[in-house]
Structure formats: structure tokens, C-alpha cells
Design a protein around this motif. Structure first.
Motif, short mmCIF file in Angstrom:
data_model
loop_
_atom_site.label_atom_id
_atom_site.label_comp_id
_atom_site.label_asym_id
_atom_site.label_seq_id
_atom_site.Cartn_x
_atom_site.Cartn_y
_atom_site.Cartn_z
N ILE A 61 -33.23 28.59 59.53
CA ILE A 61 -34.33 27.82 58.57
C ILE A 61 -34.44 26.51 59.16
O ILE A 61 -33.18 26.36 60.19
N GLY A 62 -34.99 26.03 58.62
CA GLY A 62 -35.34 24.77 59.81
C GLY A 62 -36.95 23.90 58.78
O GLY A 62 -38.01 24.25 58.12
N PRO A 63 -36.61 22.75 58.72
CA PRO A 63 -38.00 22.08 58.47
C PRO A 63 -39.82 22.15 59.27
O PRO A 63 -38.60 22.67 60.42
N SER A 64 -40.49 22.00 58.68
CA SER A 64 -41.83 22.93 59.35
C SER A 64 -41.02 21.56 61.08
O SER A 64 -40.88 20.35 60.87
N GLY A 65 -41.77 21.98 61.68
CA GLY A 65 -41.50 21.04 63.32
C GLY A 65 -40.38 20.51 63.78
O GLY A 65 -39.63 20.74 64.46
N SER A 66 -39.02 22.06 62.34
CA SER A 66 -37.80 21.25 63.49
C SER A 66 -37.79 22.31 65.18
O SER A 66 -36.97 22.70 65.71
N GLY A 67 -38.96 23.43 65.51
CA GLY A 67 -38.89 24.26 66.76
C GLY A 67 -38.70 25.97 66.57
O GLY A 67 -38.34 26.57 67.26
N HIS B 37 -40.39 33.09 68.12
CA HIS B 37 -41.39 33.18 69.41
C HIS B 37 -41.21 33.71 70.69
O HIS B 37 -41.78 34.79 71.18
N ILE B 38 -40.38 32.56 71.43
CA ILE B 38 -39.62 33.13 72.45
C ILE B 38 -38.91 34.34 71.89
O ILE B 38 -38.48 35.53 72.98
N LEU B 39 -38.02 34.29 71.16
CA LEU B 39 -37.27 35.77 71.03
C LEU B 39 -38.13 37.11 70.80
O LEU B 39 -37.53 37.92 71.44
N GLY B 40 -39.06 37.15 70.58
CA GLY B 40 -39.89 38.16 69.91
C GLY B 40 -40.93 38.67 71.39
O GLY B 40 -41.47 39.32 71.49
N ALA B 41 -40.39 37.80 72.20
CA ALA B 41 -41.56 37.77 73.69
C ALA B 41 -42.94 37.61 73.10
O ALA B 41 -43.69 38.40 74.47
N LEU B 42 -43.02 36.67 72.29
CA LEU B 42 -44.21 36.53 72.27
C LEU B 42 -44.93 35.77 73.64
O LEU B 42 -45.88 35.29 73.18
N ASP B 43 -43.94 34.41 73.24
CA ASP B 43 -44.43 33.50 74.54
C ASP B 43 -42.96 33.49 75.38
O ASP B 43 -42.31 33.61 75.36
N ASN B 44 -43.17 32.61 76.48
CA ASN B 44 -41.77 31.73 77.76
C ASN B 44 -41.67 30.63 77.24
O ASN B 44 -42.02 29.78 77.20
N PRO B 45 -39.71 30.65 78.06
CA PRO B 45 -39.21 29.93 77.17
C PRO B 45 -39.43 28.21 78.60
O PRO B 45 -39.75 29.08 79.86
N THR B 46 -39.73 27.63 79.05
CA THR B 46 -39.91 26.47 80.00
C THR B 46 -38.36 26.49 80.83
O THR B 46 -39.21 26.52 81.82
N SER B 47 -37.72 26.45 80.41
CA SER B 47 -36.18 26.77 80.97
C SER B 47 -35.32 27.65 80.09
O SER B 47 -35.65 27.80 79.31
N MET C 172 -54.97 35.77 77.48
CA MET C 172 -54.00 34.86 76.66
C MET C 172 -52.34 35.39 76.35
O MET C 172 -52.58 36.24 76.46
N SER C 173 -51.22 34.36 76.34
CA SER C 173 -50.27 34.99 75.29
C SER C 173 -50.98 35.32 73.79
O SER C 173 -51.69 34.61 73.16
N PRO C 174 -49.89 36.08 73.32
CA PRO C 174 -50.59 36.82 72.11
C PRO C 174 -50.55 35.88 70.81
O PRO C 174 -50.67 35.69 69.68
N MET C 175 -49.26 34.60 70.82
CA MET C 175 -49.66 33.69 70.57
C MET C 175 -50.83 33.17 70.27
O MET C 175 -50.85 32.55 69.24
N GLU C 176 -50.78 32.23 71.60
CA GLU C 176 -52.19 31.92 72.19
C GLU C 176 -53.51 32.67 70.60
O GLU C 176 -54.04 31.85 70.55
N ALA C 177 -53.09 33.30 71.15
CA ALA C 177 -54.27 34.23 70.87
C ALA C 177 -54.28 33.85 69.34
O ALA C 177 -55.92 34.18 68.46
N LEU C 178 -52.88 35.53 68.86
CA LEU C 178 -52.94 34.45 67.15
C LEU C 178 -53.61 33.35 66.85
O LEU C 178 -53.48 33.04 65.40
N ARG C 179 -52.95 32.64 67.47
CA ARG C 179 -53.54 31.50 66.50
C ARG C 179 -54.82 30.20 66.80
O ARG C 179 -54.93 29.67 65.85
#
Lengths: 247, 405
Positions: A59-65, A71-81, B396-403
Motif C-alpha cells: 500500500i502507498g500513495p500514488s508516486g510512492s513506487g 512490475h519488477i516483482l512481476g518480471a514485467l520490468d527490470n530493476p536498475t540495481s 518493448m518491455s511489457p509494461m512499456e507496451a501496456l502503457r
């Protein structure tokens, strides 16, 4: 002497069991978005773990990350580090195809905006993740029907087009779709964000049902009321974990 | 399994989005159909003009007598009497690559048959005339060599002359006609060639040249020689050699003083085909513009669907479908759309060409190259602009494409 050795072995065994229990293991996750010359840190170093069978609300307000984390947990995006292990696999080291396979086999996703294919039947929407797989047509349909029933969808609507459904029904279809590959974890990104209060409660009860049946669920929301359905609530603010409460 | 899934998914996707698929195909259909129709009209016109010129005879050189001069007074072109059947025999015997030579001695005359009469061109000639002028017989036979040798009183009627004397469609073979008070037996009727004016081949009567000279004209000379070269490439050589031979035979040393002139059919064809060539170019450029417009239409349609489709691609990736399958899927959809549209376009263009011929009476000729060109361009545009954005989205990454907005 013997007792000490036994204790050490026992401890190692416990650690090992704990490791096996851990579905998700994050260490110092950071995500920095770069737009032109401006760098925005969405996650500033997040460390936590989630065990099998937990129902966690982030839970968190919008913009909290929180969405970035999801998305990182869901493997939809990669973390920077930082590092992220899902079911013992280091996700950040996987390539595009391996990520796709991971999402197909281990992860079920439920989105705020449902993301169903328009002008397509409920059944075909649920069968979407099984496309191009070795599963036979008959088995795909059988599994889709089971998942839809499991998610509480009335059988009479199975052949309706997705855009003819109500919001609550659409989210049930999306939940059924997320279940089709029997995933280890179900991620839900503001699943009630587009629904009214009554329908929200119905959908949340459906998630509680899944939790009771042993599924690991991670849910993102900005409403405390929705988070209350979960057994563990993590609060995120400005890219850092503010609190982590287990019921 | 993968191939079947891709085909099924293509079918579902195209049929679920009928308006989108329809509009995309419309661009392809119109582009292809218009190119095929326009080019077919242009080529049809070219072919019909060329064939009507060819119908005079192929690779033809016509030798006509020049002006008769006596004491500086010119009798006008064609009035000379120095061209003879012997000249014709000499050309045939001495010049290479000559297919056939037909002298003719013609005169307009009044012709009567069973109470009807007409005034027509009576052409005295030889059997080769049928070859040189590509005359085909509707009934009976053309003049034979035997008839020429024996000055037989036999006649072959042009179809118009037959209509005038005996009525349309009647077979007059065996009937008798009277030319300048001499009876001739009708032995044949020619197939109508079309044409009009002074040299209408359908409004003529053909008789043996010897009979013409004895009974009709009283001439000892001929009014023209038709020389057919064996092929297009030997035309120039035949023309030059004919000129030289005739100058020699007529004892003329200065070519400017020649008592005959040559007319080359190739010159006429060249002029005519340069005109029709321009015409075809005009139509082809109009067609090219419609192809361009059609192509832009296809491109537009494909690009405007990208937003919706990018989200769809994002979703597909999010549920764990590999990039390769997404690429194959979208490629397959683009190919299916363009080929379906292409087939309809070819069918429509074909139909339109046939309809133009049938209802507007304009000759059309559908060319394979125009079909291939139109199909190739539209399919290329459709596939590139259908597939390329999808490929980009799948990377693209899935998120990028979805947005994606």
C-alpha cells in the motif's frame, strides 16, 4: 560436543527450509527512470522477502513506487540495481524469452484496467496464455472453464464478448486468465481501482478465496480498506518500505 | 500446434475487428484494381490500334507508280504506266527475304447482279494477294494461279460488296455478276476486316489480274505492287533492294527521277504506336498515383491501429507469450490482410476491365506485369507497415507496451 554439532545441523536445516519457503527474495532493489537529463528514483533500495502462501498487500500513495515494485516483482520490468529471486531464480539475469517463460509458468497478472482482448469471447481471453503451447485445444478449453468457475464466473457468460461484461465480471475473467497456468504467485495491480465499492468487495473476497486455497497473492492498492483483506501489509513511501505488518 | 494457433488467431483477430480489417483491405483493393483496370485499357487500346494496322497486311511495302512526265508536264502521282507484272516477278525472284509479291490492277466499276447493282473497286490481282494483305475466306476460295494463267472470269467478293449485291449473310458462291458487261462467276467471299474510306478491303471485288487487264481496264501495266517482307527486321533491306532493282529494270540512274515510290507499313505502325505509347504512359501514371494513394491509405490504417495493438502486444507479453510468436502472429495477420485484399483487388480489376470492354466497347488487355506490380507494391506496403510497428512493440518491455498511448 555432539549437541553443538546437532544444533548447527538443525539450524542449517531450518535455514534451508526457510529458503525453500521463500517465494520472493529482494535485496536493495533500486529503479531509476531517466527522462532526458532528469533522473527520478522510483525505488531507493528495497529489501524484503515473501513466503509461500502469503497474501501481501503493498500500500502507498500514488508516486510512492509501489507500481514500479510490482512490475519488477512481476518480471514485467527490470530493476536498475539490486537482486531479485523468484522461486530461487535470479530474475534480473534472465533474457527476454526466459522472462516470457517465467511469466507464463510462474506468474499470474491481474491489472487495474483488466486488459482483456476486446471483441473476443470470455473463453478465448482466458485461453490467451496457452496460445502457441503444446496443450491441445480441448484441454485449453477445459482448463479455461475450470478457472472461470474457480474465479466465480457464471457459465452462461463464457461465450459472451469481453466488452459486453460488467466491471466485476471483467475482473473475474482477468483473474481466471491469471490462474490458467496454475502460477506460483498471483500479482494484482490495483484490481479494484476501476470498480465500485460493492464489486470491489466481491473481487477481494475472490482473492481471499484463492489465498485460502493456498495461492501466494501480492496485491497493490492505495486504499487501506482493500489492504485490510490481506494477511500482511507493506507500506511504501517515497521509494522505501515504511512499515511491514503481519496480522 | 504453433502454426495452427497462428492461423486460427489470425482468423479470429481479423474477423473480430471487421471494420478495421475491411478498411485496411479497401485501400489495397482500390489500389490494385485501379492499376489493373487503367493499364488494361491503355494496353487494349494499343493492341487494337496495332492490330487494325496489322490487318492491312504484315511487314508490307507498297510500290506505287510515280508521276508520268512528258515534256515537263506532270501527270500526277500514280499515273505512270511503267510498273508491270514482270517487275513483280523480278522482285520475288531476285530479292532475299521477300515472302510474297502481289501486283494489282484496279479500277472502280459498275457491277450488277440479278437486278441489283453497285459501284465498287475491282481489283485484279494474284493468289499471293491473300497472303500479303492477310485476307481470309468466309466462303469459297480465293483466286488460284490457274485462274490467273487462263484469264478465268471468276470473282471473289468483299463482304460489303456481297451484302450490297446479294444481301447480308447470303452465300453467293456459284452466282454470276456482271462487271462492265462481262459475266464473272463468284467463287468466294472474304471475311470482313473492318475499315472504311477509299481503300475499304470489304467493299471490293477481286478478280485475276490477267482477266482485269483483258476485260476491265485494258491496261498492260499494274497500279501497285504489294511486297511482303518475311519479318520486321528485313523490311529496310527489302525496301532498299526493291528500289535498286526497279531503278535498274526501268533504266533510271538518278534515284530522284524514279518513276515509282515506296510506302512502308512499319512507318505507319511506328507513328501509331508512339501515340498509343503516350496514351498508355498517361494511364499508367494515373494508375501509379492511385497506387500511391492506396499505399498511403494502407499505411495510415496500419499505423492508426498501432496504439490499440501495442497494448494488445503488451498484454500478450505480460501473460508470457514469447516475442517470436508475437512477431509471427502479426506478420501472419498483415500477410493475410494484404493477400486477401490483393485477391479481391485483382478480381475487381479484372471484372472492371471486362465490364469496360462489354459496356463501353473499349478494348482492354489485362497484363500480368501490371497485376504483379500492383500486388507487389500494395502487399509490400501492407506487410511493412503492418509488421514493423508490431515488431517494435514486441521488443518493448511489457509494461512499456501496456502503457503506450
Amino acid at each position: 560436543m555432539k549437541v553443538i554439532l546437532l544444533l548447527i545441523v538443525w539450524n542449517l536445516f531450518l535455514d534451508y527450509c526457510l529458503l525453500l519457503m521463500r517465494m520472493i527474495e529482494c535485496k536493495d532493489l533500486k529503479k531509476i527512470y531517466t527522462t532526458g537529463d532528469v533522473q527520478t528514483a522510483a525505488l531507493k533500495g528495497v529489501t524484503f522477502s515473501i513466503a509461500k502462501g502469503e497474501f501481501v498487500a503493498i500500500i502507498g500513495p500514488s508516486g510512492s513506487g509501489k507500481s514500479t515494485l510490482m512490475h519488477i516483482l512481476g518480471a514485467l520490468d527490470n530493476p536498475t540495481s539490486g537482486s531479485y529471486f523468484l522461486d530461487g531464480k535470479e530474475v534480473s539475469k534472465l533474457d527476454d524469452d526466459e522472462l516470457s517463460d517465467l511469466r507464463r509458468d510462474k506468474i499470474g497478472f491481474v491489472f487495474q484496467s483488466f486488459n482483456l482482448l476486446p471483441r473476443t469471447t470470455v473463453l478465448r481471453n482466458v485461453m490467451l496464455p496457452l496460445l502457441y503451447s503444446q496443450t491441445s485445444e480441448a484441454e485449453r478449453e477445459e482448463r479455461a472453464r475450470q478457472c472461470l468457475k474457480y474465479a466465480g464466473m457464471e457459465e452462461s457468460k463464457f461465450l459472451n464478448l469481453s466488452n459486453q461484461l460488467s466491471g466485476g465480471q471483467m475482473q473475474r475473467v482477468a483473474i481466471a486468465r491469471s490462474l490458467i497456468n496454475n502460477p506460483a504467485i498471483i500479482f494484482a495491480d490495483e484490481p479494484t481501482g476501476n470498480l465500485d465499492t460493492k464489486t470491489s468487495h466481491v473481487v477481494m473476497e475472490a482473492f481471499q478465496e484463492l489465498h485460502k486455497k493456498g495461492h501466494t497473492i501480492i496485491l497493490i492498492t492505495h486504499e487501506a480498506e482493500i489492504a485490510a483483506f490481506a494477511s500482511r501489509v507493506m507500506t511504501i513511501r517515497d521509494g522505501l518500505i515504511e512499515s511491514d505488518v503481519k496480522k | 500446434m504453433v502454426a495452427i494457433d497462428i492461423l486460427k488467431e489470425t482468423f479470429w483477430s481479423l474477423s473480430a475487428n471487421k471494420v478495421r480489417s475491411g478498411l485496411t483491405m479497401l485501400g489495397i483493393v482500390i489500389g490494385i484494381a485501379s492499376v489493373i483496370t487503367m493499364v488494361s485499357i491503355g494496353q487494349g487500346a494499343q493492341a487494337s490500334i496495332a492490330s487494325s494496322i496489322q490487318s492491312i497486311g504484315s511487314n508490307l511495302i507498297i510500290v506505287r507508280p510515280g508521276a508520268q512526265r512528258s515534256a515537263g508536264v506532270s501527270g500526277g502521282a500514280g499515273s505512270n504506266t511503267t510498273l508491270t507484272t514482270e517487275d513483280a516477278d523480278a522482285i520475288k525472284a531476285e530479292i532475299q527475304n521477300v515472302g510474297a509479291v502481289a501486283p494489282e490492277d484496279s479500277k472502280r466499276a459498275q457491277v450488277t447482279a440479278k437486278g441489283t447493282n453497285t459501284n465498287t473497286q475491282v481489283i485484279g490481282t494474284v493468289p499471293d494477294y491473300a497472303t500479303v494483305r492477310t485476307i481470309a475466306m468466309e466462303a469459297g476460295t480465293f483466286i488460284s494461279a490457274q485462274a490467273v494463267k487462263s484469264s478465268a472470269k471468276v470473282a471473289v467478293l468483299g463482304s460489303t460488296t456481297r451484302d450490297d449485291l446479294f444481301g447480308a449473310g447470303v452465300n453467293p458462291v456459284g452466282q454470276v455478276i456482271r462487271i462492265k458487261n462481262v459475266d464473272f462467276d463468284v467463287i468466294g467471299v472474304t471475311v470482313a476486316k473492318g475499315g472504311s474510306g477509299f481503300t475499304n478491303p470489304d467493299d471490293s471485288i477481286y478478280i485475276p489480274i490477267s482477266s482485269a487487264q483483258h476485260f476491265i481496264t485494258g491496261d498492260t501495266f499494274v497500279t501497285s505492287l504489294s511486297v511482303a517482307a518475311v519479318d520486321q527486321s528485313s523490311m529496310v533491306a527489302v525496301q532498299n533492294q526493291t528500289t535498286d532493282l526497279l531503278l535498274k529494270r526501268h533504266n533510271i540512274s538518278d534515284p530522284l527521277q524514279a518513276d515509282f515510290s515506296l510506302m512502308n507499313q512499319a512507318d505507319i505502325i511506328a507513328t501509331a504506336s508512339s501515340i498509343t505509347g503516350t496514351f498508355t504512359m498517361l494511364l499508367a501514371s494515373i494508375a501509379g498515383i492511385s497506387l500511391l494513394v492506396g499505399g498511403i491509405g494502407i499505411m495510415n490504417m496500419m499505423l492508426t491501429t498501432v496504439t490499440e495493438r501495442t497494448r494488445e502486444i503488451g498484454l500478450r507479453k505480460a501473460v508470457g507469450i514469447r516475442k517470436l510468436y508475437i512477431n509471427l502472429q502479426f506478420l501472419s495477420e498483415a500477410v493475410a490482410l494484404t493477400f486477401l485484399g490483393g485477391l479481391i483487388g485483382v478480381g475487381l480489376g479484372w471484372g472492371a476491365s471486362v465490364a469496360v470492354t462489354k459496356f463501353a466497347g473499349v478494348a482492354t488487355q489485362i497484363s500480368t506485369s501490371s497485376i504483379l506490380l500492383a500486388f507487389g507494391v500494395s502487399a509490400g506496403v501492407g506487410i511493412i507497415f503492418g509488421f514493423y510497428p508490431a515488431r517494435k512493440a514486441a521488443a518493448m518491455s511489457p509494461m512499456e507496451a501496456l502503457r503506450y498511448e
